[in-house]
Design an enzyme around this catalytic site. Structure first.
Site, PDB file in Angstrom:
ATOM      1  N   SER A 107     -28.150 -16.051  60.705  1.00  0.00           N
ATOM      2  CA  SER A 107     -28.597 -15.339  59.514  1.00  0.00           C
ATOM      3  C   SER A 107     -30.116 -15.241  59.482  1.00  0.00           C
ATOM      4  O   SER A 107     -30.821 -16.208  59.803  1.00  0.00           O
ATOM      5  CB  SER A 107     -28.099 -16.061  58.261  1.00  0.00           C
ATOM      6  OG  SER A 107     -28.705 -15.524  57.092  1.00  0.00           O
ATOM      7  N   TYR A 130     -30.791  -8.203  57.060  1.00  0.00           N
ATOM      8  CA  TYR A 130     -30.836  -7.374  55.857  1.00  0.00           C
ATOM      9  C   TYR A 130     -32.009  -6.410  56.007  1.00  0.00           C
ATOM     10  O   TYR A 130     -32.998  -6.715  56.673  1.00  0.00           O
ATOM     11  CB  TYR A 130     -31.061  -8.219  54.601  1.00  0.00           C
ATOM     12  CG  TYR A 130     -29.914  -9.108  54.222  1.00  0.00           C
ATOM     13  CD1 TYR A 130     -28.769  -8.600  53.623  1.00  0.00           C
ATOM     14  CD2 TYR A 130     -29.983 -10.487  54.453  1.00  0.00           C
ATOM     15  CE1 TYR A 130     -27.715  -9.423  53.266  1.00  0.00           C
ATOM     16  CE2 TYR A 130     -28.935 -11.328  54.087  1.00  0.00           C
ATOM     17  CZ  TYR A 130     -27.805 -10.781  53.501  1.00  0.00           C
ATOM     18  OH  TYR A 130     -26.766 -11.614  53.150  1.00  0.00           O
ATOM     19  N   THR A 156     -26.055  -6.310  57.814  1.00  0.00           N
ATOM     20  CA  THR A 156     -25.204  -6.486  56.630  1.00  0.00           C
ATOM     21  C   THR A 156     -25.474  -5.346  55.659  1.00  0.00           C
ATOM     22  O   THR A 156     -26.616  -5.113  55.272  1.00  0.00           O
ATOM     23  CB  THR A 156     -25.488  -7.840  55.960  1.00  0.00           C
ATOM     24  OG1 THR A 156     -25.106  -8.889  56.854  1.00  0.00           O
ATOM     25  CG2 THR A 156     -24.701  -7.985  54.669  1.00  0.00           C
ATOM     26  N   LYS A 228     -21.900  -4.965  59.438  1.00  0.00           N
ATOM     27  CA  LYS A 228     -21.067  -5.975  58.792  1.00  0.00           C
ATOM     28  C   LYS A 228     -20.908  -5.643  57.313  1.00  0.00           C
ATOM     29  O   LYS A 228     -21.895  -5.479  56.596  1.00  0.00           O
ATOM     30  CB  LYS A 228     -21.703  -7.356  58.952  1.00  0.00           C
ATOM     31  CG  LYS A 228     -20.946  -8.500  58.290  1.00  0.00           C
ATOM     32  CD  LYS A 228     -21.616  -9.831  58.601  1.00  0.00           C
ATOM     33  CE  LYS A 228     -20.914 -10.992  57.938  1.00  0.00           C
ATOM     34  NZ  LYS A 228     -21.187 -11.050  56.490  1.00  0.00           N
ATOM     35  N   HIS A 252     -18.056 -10.270  52.694  1.00  0.00           N
ATOM     36  CA  HIS A 252     -19.173 -11.200  52.469  1.00  0.00           C
ATOM     37  C   HIS A 252     -18.659 -12.543  51.952  1.00  0.00           C
ATOM     38  O   HIS A 252     -19.249 -13.160  51.063  1.00  0.00           O
ATOM     39  CB  HIS A 252     -20.183 -10.605  51.485  1.00  0.00           C
ATOM     40  CG  HIS A 252     -21.595 -11.047  51.711  1.00  0.00           C
ATOM     41  ND1 HIS A 252     -22.523 -10.287  52.377  1.00  0.00           N
ATOM     42  CD2 HIS A 252     -22.246 -12.190  51.373  1.00  0.00           C
ATOM     43  CE1 HIS A 252     -23.676 -10.914  52.428  1.00  0.00           C
ATOM     44  NE2 HIS A 252     -23.538 -12.092  51.837  1.00  0.00           N
TER      45      HIS A 252
END
Length: 359
Positions: A107, A130, A156, A228, A252
């Protein structure tokens, strides 16, 4: 750890080991937590159609994702803030991934920097990303990932705004220290009546992100791009049209839109011309088999990995992955499938199919 017999038991150990705020952060979902429960429950409504008198004296679970070989179709999902669970954070998780010969999605909200995770071991790593309102920050993070040897970008796309995570609001969850963005922009938020994480997300994330912006992302990296957060056939087709290299079917971890579908119920709808990975609700090796039978190339493991990390560190994460692999291997044998390619749609029956057969 000898007395631990399945992955679910790590959750109780993690609950004992963690402060309530951190446990609630990892375990909680959005609003009524309907989807959180359904992600797991939906697997229980899929039954097997095992085949017998097949030579299963040798089982081969190995596969590859984007050309990278892994020992089994079980990967580590991107989850943030591993230092809440263990003082050495994602570096420990990455070492477990390397030991188990699997891929870790790291992440961008990790406690450790991308470079620290990269230098900790030789695990194959994908970067979860992100897009921030400041596109220059996003671009710099991508370049750092490339330089540090990350092999793909996992974008994402289901967080234009943060879902309503009521446990975090009630606990006044502190915003974690996001070291990947030090020197790029301020990650500090003013204390509020609710979640510090929500306050940061509402200020930093780009809610205007559109399909057309895939062109921009493609222009700043040569790495493969996976999306995603896909939950419909319509968006899966748009992802293919956008030229992405893979899809992650994900809600999520049920932390965004409550009453969105359980991921296992839609994976068969989105399978197609590009690889499909399933994220959400996998707690057993039987779940891995069901996901592959319905069209996934591999599954991602999120909460169980964090629970293993909180309970027993690197050994806990390895134990979680190895338990799932052992259960998956047994399921393959008992279903008459010596290799991954032998797993077909005919090996499972969904609840819809069962109900239709009764009409």
């Amino acid at each position: 750890m000898d007395q631990i017999v399945n992955v679910n038991e790590f959750q109780e150990l993690a609950k004992r080991a963690l402060p309530k705020m951190y446990y609630d952060y990892y375990s909680g979902g959005a609003e009524d937590q309907h989807t959180l429960k359904e992600n797991v429950a939906a697997f229980t409504r899929i039954m097997f159609r095992p085949r017998v008198l097949v030579d299963v004296s040798k089982i081969d679970m190995s596969t590859s994702i984007l050309g990278y070989p892994i020992s089994a179709p079980i990967m580590i999902a991107p989850t943030g803030s591993h230092m809440f669970a263990h003082p050495e954070g994602e570096t420990v998780t990455a070492k477990a991934a390397a030991a188990c010969n699997t891929i870790m999605m790291v992440s961008c909200m990790s406690s450790c920097t991308l470079e620290e995770v990269a230098s900790s071991c030789n695990a194959v790593r994908f970067l979860q990303l992100y897009v921030f309102e400041r596109r220059d920050v996003t671009a710099k993070v991508v370049k750092r990932a490339e330089k540090a040897g990350y092999k793909a970008i996992v974008l994402t796309v289901d967080v234009p705004k943060l879902g309503r995570r009521e446990a975090d609001i009630k606990n006044k969850m502190i915003a974690p220290k996001l070291r990947n963005f030090e020197g790029l922009f301020s990650t500090q938020v003013k204390p509020s009546d609710g979640s510090g994480i929500e306050a940061f997300a509402s200020r930093a994330l780009d809610a205007s992100l559109k399909w057309k912006d895939m062109e921009w992302l493609r222009s700043i990296t040569k790495l493969p791009i996976l999306i995603k957060g896909i939950l419909t056939r319509e968006d899966a087709l748009k992802a293919v049209e956008a030229g992405v290299d893979g899809i992650v079917v994900s809600n999520h971890g049920a932390r965004q839109l409550d009453y969105s579908p359980a991921t296992i119920t839609v994976v068969h709808v989105v399978k197609g011309r590009i690889p499909v990975l399933l994220d959400g609700g996998v707690r057993r090796g039987t779940d891995v088999f069901k996901a592959l039978a319905l069209g996934a190339q591999a599954v991602l493991i999120g909460r169980p990995v964090v629970y293993g990390l909180a309970a027993k560190g690197e050994d806990g994460v390895k134990k979680v992955i190895e338990m799932l692999k052992n259960e998956f291997e047994l399921t393959m044998a008992l279903s008459g499938c010596p290799t991954i390619s032998d797993i077909t749609r005919n090996h499972v029956r969904t609840e819809d199919e069962r109900l239709k057969s009764m009409l």
